[in-house]
Scaffold this active site. Sequence first.
Site, PDB file in Angstrom:
ATOM      1  N   ASN A  11       0.859  -1.182   0.000  1.00  0.00           N
ATOM      2  CA  ASN A  11       0.000   0.000   0.000  1.00  0.00           C
ATOM      3  C   ASN A  11       0.903   1.243   0.000  1.00  0.00           C
ATOM      4  OD1 ASN A  11      -1.392   2.292   1.099  1.00  0.00           O
ATOM      5  ND2 ASN A  11      -3.083   0.945   1.622  1.00  0.00           N
ATOM      6  N   HIS A  14       1.089   6.253   1.697  1.00  0.00           N
ATOM      7  CA  HIS A  14       1.826   7.224   2.503  1.00  0.00           C
ATOM      8  C   HIS A  14       2.996   7.879   1.775  1.00  0.00           C
ATOM      9  CE1 HIS A  14      -0.959   6.628   5.569  1.00  0.00           C
ATOM     10  NE2 HIS A  14      -0.581   5.395   5.883  1.00  0.00           N
ATOM     11  N   HIS A  54      -5.550   3.670  -1.792  1.00  0.00           N
ATOM     12  CA  HIS A  54      -6.873   4.035  -1.297  1.00  0.00           C
ATOM     13  C   HIS A  54      -7.194   5.438  -1.788  1.00  0.00           C
ATOM     14  CE1 HIS A  54      -9.638   4.342   2.550  1.00  0.00           C
ATOM     15  NE2 HIS A  54     -10.266   4.662   1.429  1.00  0.00           N
ATOM     16  N   ARG A  56      -9.317   8.064  -1.257  1.00  0.00           N
ATOM     17  CA  ARG A  56     -10.298   8.478  -0.247  1.00  0.00           C
ATOM     18  C   ARG A  56     -11.195   9.572  -0.808  1.00  0.00           C
ATOM     19  NH1 ARG A  56      -9.023   7.062   5.253  1.00  0.00           N
ATOM     20  NH2 ARG A  56     -10.674   8.524   5.699  1.00  0.00           N
ATOM     21  N   ARG A  60      -7.128  12.865   0.706  1.00  0.00           N
ATOM     22  CA  ARG A  60      -6.081  13.383   1.594  1.00  0.00           C
ATOM     23  C   ARG A  60      -4.679  12.908   1.213  1.00  0.00           C
ATOM     24  NH1 ARG A  60      -7.327  10.249   7.222  1.00  0.00           N
ATOM     25  NH2 ARG A  60      -9.262  11.393   6.942  1.00  0.00           N
ATOM     26  N   HIS A  61      -4.590  11.779   0.521  1.00  0.00           N
ATOM     27  CA  HIS A  61      -3.244  11.368   0.070  1.00  0.00           C
ATOM     28  C   HIS A  61      -3.244  11.058  -1.435  1.00  0.00           C
ATOM     29  CE1 HIS A  61      -5.034   7.556   1.271  1.00  0.00           C
ATOM     30  NE2 HIS A  61      -4.688   7.639   2.555  1.00  0.00           N
ATOM     31  N   GLU A  81      -8.558   0.463  -3.077  1.00  0.00           N
ATOM     32  CA  GLU A  81      -9.420   0.527  -1.885  1.00  0.00           C
ATOM     33  C   GLU A  81     -10.332   1.723  -2.044  1.00  0.00           C
ATOM     34  OE1 GLU A  81      -7.197   0.896   1.684  1.00  0.00           O
ATOM     35  OE2 GLU A  81      -6.067  -0.921   1.330  1.00  0.00           O
ATOM     36  N   THR A 112      -8.083   3.805   8.140  1.00  0.00           N
ATOM     37  CA  THR A 112      -9.314   3.014   8.168  1.00  0.00           C
ATOM     38  C   THR A 112      -9.427   2.322   9.524  1.00  0.00           C
ATOM     39  OG1 THR A 112      -8.869   2.617   5.838  1.00  0.00           O
ATOM     40  CG2 THR A 112     -10.658   1.360   6.828  1.00  0.00           C
ATOM     41  N   GLU A 162     -10.853  -9.272   3.062  1.00  0.00           N
ATOM     42  CA  GLU A 162      -9.591  -8.897   3.697  1.00  0.00           C
ATOM     43  C   GLU A 162      -9.904  -8.730   5.175  1.00  0.00           C
ATOM     44  OE1 GLU A 162      -7.123  -5.892   1.863  1.00  0.00           O
ATOM     45  OE2 GLU A 162      -6.330  -5.283   3.819  1.00  0.00           O
ATOM     46  N   HIS A 202      -3.736  -4.290   7.703  1.00  0.00           N
ATOM     47  CA  HIS A 202      -3.843  -3.154   8.616  1.00  0.00           C
ATOM     48  C   HIS A 202      -2.964  -3.366   9.851  1.00  0.00           C
ATOM     49  CE1 HIS A 202      -5.889   0.696   9.425  1.00  0.00           C
ATOM     50  NE2 HIS A 202      -5.392   0.457  10.611  1.00  0.00           N
ATOM     51  N   GLY A 203      -1.978  -2.503   9.958  1.00  0.00           N
ATOM     52  CA  GLY A 203      -1.114  -2.514  11.148  1.00  0.00           C
ATOM     53  C   GLY A 203      -0.082  -3.627  11.173  1.00  0.00           C
TER      54      GLY A 203
HETATM   55  N1  PXP Z   1      -5.774  -2.882   4.018  1.00  0.00           N
HETATM   56  C1  PXP Z   1      -6.764  -1.948   4.089  1.00  0.00           C
HETATM   57  C2  PXP Z   1      -8.120  -2.324   3.613  1.00  0.00           C
HETATM   58  C3  PXP Z   1      -6.492  -0.654   4.568  1.00  0.00           C
HETATM   59  O1  PXP Z   1      -7.484   0.265   4.613  1.00  0.00           O
HETATM   60  C4  PXP Z   1      -5.179  -0.330   4.954  1.00  0.00           C
HETATM   61  C5  PXP Z   1      -4.885   1.050   5.439  1.00  0.00           C
HETATM   62  O2  PXP Z   1      -5.045   1.954   4.410  1.00  0.00           O
HETATM   63  C6  PXP Z   1      -4.192  -1.318   4.844  1.00  0.00           C
HETATM   64  C7  PXP Z   1      -4.525  -2.595   4.393  1.00  0.00           C
HETATM   65  C8  PXP Z   1      -2.772  -1.060   5.186  1.00  0.00           C
HETATM   66  O3  PXP Z   1      -2.641  -0.771   6.525  1.00  0.00           O
HETATM   67  P1  PXP Z   1      -1.249  -0.283   7.095  1.00  0.00           P
HETATM   68  O4  PXP Z   1      -0.935   1.000   6.398  1.00  0.00           O
HETATM   69  O5  PXP Z   1      -1.497  -0.142   8.549  1.00  0.00           O
HETATM   70  O6  PXP Z   1      -0.250  -1.364   6.757  1.00  0.00           O
END
Ligand code: PXP
Length: 251
Positions: A11, A14, A54, A56, A60-61, A81, A112, A162, A202-203
């Site tokens: 992803n 950032h 993503h 959004r 924002r990004h 996304e 998210t 997911e 995520h995370g």
């Molecule tokens: N998967 C989904 C659906 C997400 O919304 C995000 C965050 O944008 C991620 C994965 C990636 O999460 P992280 O940036 O915490 O690795």
Amino acid sequence: MSSRPLLLGVNIDHAATLRQARYRGAHLSPHAEPDVVAFTREALAGGADGITLHLREDRRHIQDADVHAIAAIPGVRLNLEMACTPAMTAFALQLKPAAVCLVPESREEVTTEGGLDVAGQLTRVRETTHALKAAGIEVSLFIGPEAPQIEAAVAVGAPVIELHTGAFANAWKSPVADAELERLRAGCELAHRHGLIVNAGHGINYDNIRAILTLPHLHELNIGHSIVAHALFTGIRGAVAEMKAHLAKQA
Ligand code: PXP
């Protein structure tokens, strides 16, 4: 454990967050940096199996122009996304990425925060899923590991989920980490029994990945923040290669 290699979706949101910190409203300026497309190419060179971004609603990004430029990279497998809205669905139907992951969105959140409430909006998610599938787009729903949400994903005809690993990532190294991991494990098992393809994200970071790799039936992990943060030290190519090396340990 699976005989297939676990795939890594990187992803890259950032990289755009960093650009927008200085170039909001001027992302098309020739001075705007970092170059998100060049960053994506480097992530692919490091071994990313797919690129996730993503778009959004608040932009924002990632910007619309980023999505189009990245989708044009030869051979890229793009996972878009997006919120489950008519405007975003129209965007996706025009773009036709390989995959769309439907996520919840609220403007105030930093990222998210929770899974999509599929069970609470079956008609809306079913219609969106069907429209995207009819266009040949693979549809994934970003949900928590609760049984009602997994069963709702089956009910709306989504082929992929997911699982939201955020609660586990927040709990990592705390007394409730094991319980969160077991919730994910049960979710993986249930989804697999229903014939769903199971992704997770995520995370996830270079440390908690070892626990994530103990989960069964995983197809793909989507990882962003930790890889982009690590890239500040190693470059994105090296950061992706390092995470891929972790994933290869699962085989
Ligand atoms: N998967 C989904 C659906 C997400 O919304 C995000 C965050 O944008 C991620 C994965 C990636 O999460 P992280 O940036 O915490 O690795």
